[in-house]
Motif scaffolding. Structure first.
Motif, short mmCIF file in Angstrom:
data_model
loop_
_atom_site.label_atom_id
_atom_site.label_comp_id
_atom_site.label_asym_id
_atom_site.label_seq_id
_atom_site.Cartn_x
_atom_site.Cartn_y
_atom_site.Cartn_z
N SER A 100 40.90 30.80 39.53
CA SER A 100 39.80 29.97 40.04
C SER A 100 39.47 30.32 41.48
CB SER A 100 40.18 28.49 39.92
OG SER A 100 39.18 27.68 40.48
N MET A 101 40.48 30.54 42.29
CA MET A 101 40.25 30.87 43.69
C MET A 101 39.61 32.25 43.83
SD MET A 101 43.01 31.07 46.79
CE MET A 101 43.78 32.51 46.07
N ILE A 102 40.07 33.22 43.04
CA ILE A 102 39.51 34.56 43.09
C ILE A 102 38.05 34.54 42.68
CG2 ILE A 102 39.63 36.86 42.07
CD1 ILE A 102 41.79 36.20 44.13
N SER A 103 37.74 33.78 41.64
CA SER A 103 36.36 33.68 41.18
C SER A 103 35.45 33.10 42.26
CB SER A 103 36.29 32.82 39.91
OG SER A 103 34.95 32.68 39.48
N THR A 104 35.97 32.16 43.02
CA THR A 104 35.16 31.52 44.07
C THR A 104 35.01 32.42 45.29
OG1 THR A 104 35.91 29.34 43.33
CG2 THR A 104 34.96 29.50 45.54
N LEU A 105 36.11 33.03 45.74
CA LEU A 105 36.09 33.79 46.98
C LEU A 105 35.56 35.20 46.81
CD1 LEU A 105 39.47 32.73 48.62
CD2 LEU A 105 37.18 31.88 49.11
N PHE A 106 35.95 35.87 45.71
CA PHE A 106 35.62 37.28 45.55
C PHE A 106 34.60 37.56 44.46
CE2 PHE A 106 40.22 37.34 46.89
CZ PHE A 106 39.95 37.61 48.21
N GLY A 107 34.40 36.62 43.54
CA GLY A 107 33.43 36.83 42.48
C GLY A 107 34.10 36.97 41.12
N PRO A 108 33.45 36.52 40.06
CA PRO A 108 34.06 36.56 38.73
C PRO A 108 34.26 37.97 38.19
CG PRO A 108 31.77 35.85 38.60
CD PRO A 108 32.12 35.88 40.06
N ARG A 109 33.55 38.96 38.73
CA ARG A 109 33.69 40.32 38.23
C ARG A 109 35.02 40.95 38.60
NH1 ARG A 109 28.85 38.93 38.41
NH2 ARG A 109 29.01 38.50 40.63
N ALA A 168 48.52 39.92 46.52
CA ALA A 168 47.30 40.33 45.82
C ALA A 168 46.07 39.57 46.26
CB ALA A 168 47.49 40.17 44.31
N ILE A 169 46.25 38.32 46.71
CA ILE A 169 45.08 37.52 47.07
C ILE A 169 44.63 37.75 48.51
CG2 ILE A 169 45.63 35.71 45.40
CD1 ILE A 169 46.77 34.05 47.64
N GLN A 170 45.32 38.64 49.22
CA GLN A 170 44.88 38.96 50.58
C GLN A 170 43.69 39.92 50.50
OE1 GLN A 170 48.05 40.12 53.29
NE2 GLN A 170 49.54 39.08 52.01
N ASN A 171 42.68 39.64 51.29
CA ASN A 171 41.44 40.42 51.22
C ASN A 171 41.64 41.92 51.43
OD1 ASN A 171 40.27 37.96 50.84
ND2 ASN A 171 39.18 37.90 52.78
N PRO A 172 42.35 42.37 52.47
CA PRO A 172 42.48 43.82 52.66
C PRO A 172 43.18 44.50 51.50
CG PRO A 172 43.09 42.62 54.65
CD PRO A 172 42.96 41.60 53.57
N ASP A 173 44.19 43.84 50.92
CA ASP A 173 44.90 44.44 49.79
C ASP A 173 43.98 44.59 48.59
OD1 ASP A 173 47.71 45.10 48.58
OD2 ASP A 173 46.76 43.74 47.15
N THR A 219 36.73 40.25 57.07
CA THR A 219 36.67 40.80 55.71
C THR A 219 35.45 41.70 55.55
OG1 THR A 219 37.84 38.90 54.77
CG2 THR A 219 36.50 40.21 53.27
N GLY A 220 34.32 41.32 56.13
CA GLY A 220 33.15 42.18 56.08
C GLY A 220 33.41 43.53 56.72
N VAL A 221 34.09 43.55 57.87
CA VAL A 221 34.42 44.80 58.54
C VAL A 221 35.38 45.63 57.68
CG1 VAL A 221 35.62 45.77 60.53
CG2 VAL A 221 33.98 43.91 60.85
N ALA A 222 36.36 44.97 57.07
CA ALA A 222 37.31 45.69 56.21
C ALA A 222 36.59 46.33 55.02
CB ALA A 222 38.40 44.74 55.73
N CYS A 223 35.63 45.63 54.46
CA CYS A 223 34.87 46.18 53.33
C CYS A 223 34.08 47.42 53.76
CB CYS A 223 33.92 45.13 52.76
SG CYS A 223 34.74 43.79 51.88
#
Length: 440
Positions: A88-97, A167-172, A315-319
């Motif tokens: 649920s958290m991943i779907s909200t923060l990163f997207g369901p894909r 796994a839920i850390q953005n850079p990872d 996170t935007g910069v890391a992306c």
């Protein structure tokens, strides 16, 4: 010399949470049958189990088994709750894909499977441990094995907790998506033993010929996932024909739409079944042969991070950093050209190519638009352009230059100090682009 990258890529079609748990549960039944053999032999005096292996009386054994069953059942329910919370958290923060990356994680599946298998094993041991007026059975080997399984399961639970926290850390997460670009590109370039090479075709001429060819409609709606081009080349070679695919992996097809054309027209009936077998269509996009999907996943994370509700600049910069790595990978292993030849050099299968210039535009456009008020991300994009320009093919220089100029135009709405920083970064990027163009 750079070290080799990993070339293994799991298919997104392998998404499930039941296969490994079911296998481990069945393995627990087999293990119970194996450990029950020495217990039965000991009961009838065939062998003698050492006294130091015993776990007390039958009442002690049943009490220990009951406690272990309760603990395992509670933790198993907790694991399911944590897994659903993470999804649920991943779907909200990163997207369901991106959910498939967590559903196919082997640690989650093995942890659930170990606790399910241990619970099944404990239930079986509890059933056979009994004492009546006429009989008594105390399976000492099975009891010791139960204890070992419970300890191993809880050890796996510790690793599972570490895995989830990492796994839920953005850079990872972003880094693992970028890591998948290389095996995706490498698999896309693989050729079968019956395939050869040839001169670059005239795309316009091929499409004109395709209009006069036999049309093969799409049987179902969905995303073009990948094409088994080796099978298709072999079938087209045997028929003496050419297959022209009108879509590439990652694009959405509508039922009844023209999927492919067969040239010459009279070979259509012979190749329709081969095309149906070779072209895979599904409900989801996959990374196999679809380099755009990996870029789009990282871009989606960046856009969500830069939204007003989240406003996560780091996170935007890391992306942006990892998108630079992905573009360099795709420059090293170019995306699908869409031309496959037989051993004699005859073009047998053609498909619209994925241009690297398009991927550059995909990697920069939406993030630039979302970061219109975030100077740090815009400056990092300009720095990325400066750093990757010397290592990108010449045909991408114009696209990189257009992105650099577009970022400078976006900065016009910012305050003076931010505009000066962006102008300085733009000048550095432009000097490198001009120098590379002069050398070329």
């Amino acid at each position: 010399m750079l070290p080799p990258r990993a070339t293994k890529l799991r298919s997104q079609r392998d998404i499930n949470l039941w296969r490994i748990p079911l296998q481990l549960s069945l393995a627990a039944v087999v293990l119970f049958a194996i450990t029950l053999i020495p217990d039965i032999l000991d009961k009838y005096g065939v062998i003698r189990i050492p006294s130091w292996l015993t776990m007390g009386s039958i009442d002690d054994a049943r009490a220990i088994l009951s406690a272990m069953m309760g603990a395992v059942a509670t933790v198993l329910a907790l694991i399911f709750s944590v897994a659903l919370l993470v999804l649920s958290m991943i779907s909200t923060l990163f997207g369901p894909r991106l959910l498939y990356r967590f559903l196919q994680d082997w640690v989650t599946q093995v942890t659930i499977g170990m606790f399910m298998g241990t619970f099944v094993y404990l239930c079986l041991v509890f059933l056979v441990t009994h004492k009546t007026e006429s009989s008594e059975f105390l399976p000492q080997v099975s009891l010791i094995t139960s204890w070992v399984l419970v300890v191993a399961s809880f050890a796996m639970l510790v690793y599972y907790s570490h895995r989830v926290a990492t796994a839920i850390q953005n850079p990872d997460l972003v880094g693992r998506i970028a890591d998948d670009v290389y095996p995706s590109a490498a698999h896309a370039l693989e050729c079968g033993s019956d395939e050869g090479s040839g001169a670059a075709p005239d795309d316009d001429a091929i499409l004109r010929d395709a209009e006069r060819g036999a049309a093969v409609p799409c049987a179902t709606s969905g995303y073009f996932q990948h094409v088994e081009h080796g099978q298709l080349v072999a079938a087209a070679h045997r028929a003496g024909a050419r297959v022209v695919l009108h879509f590439r992996p990652g694009q959405f097809l509508l039922r009844g739409e023209r999927l492919a054309s067969i040239v010459p027209k009279e070979h259509g009936p012979a190749l329709e079944r081969a095309i149906d077998r070779a072209v895979k269509i599904g409900r989801h996009r996959t990374l196999h042969q679809d380099s755009e999907f990996a870029i789009a996943q990282i871009v989606e994370i960046a856009i969500r991070a830069l939204s007003p509700a989240v406003n996560d600049t780091f996170t935007g910069v890391a992306c942006v950093d990892w998108l630079a790595d992905a573009l360099l990978v795709l420059a090293e292993k170019p995306p699908l050209e869409g031309n496959w030849y037989d051993a004699r050099g005859e073009l047998r299968v053609w498909m619209p190519a994925v241009r690297l210039e398009r991927l550059v535009k995909l990697a920069f456009d939406q993030i630039r638009q979302a970061a219109a008020t975030t100077p740090a991300v815009l400056i990092r994009q300009l720095e990325v352009i400066r750093r990757i320009a010397p290592r990108m093919p010449a045909r991408t220089k114009q696209a990189l230059g257009e992105q650099s100029d577009a970022i400078r135009e976006v900065a016009a709405a910012l305050v003076a100090i931010d505009r000066r920083d962006i102008e300085a970064a733009h000048d550095r990027a432009r000097r490198v682009l001009d120098a590379v163009a002069a050398v070329a």
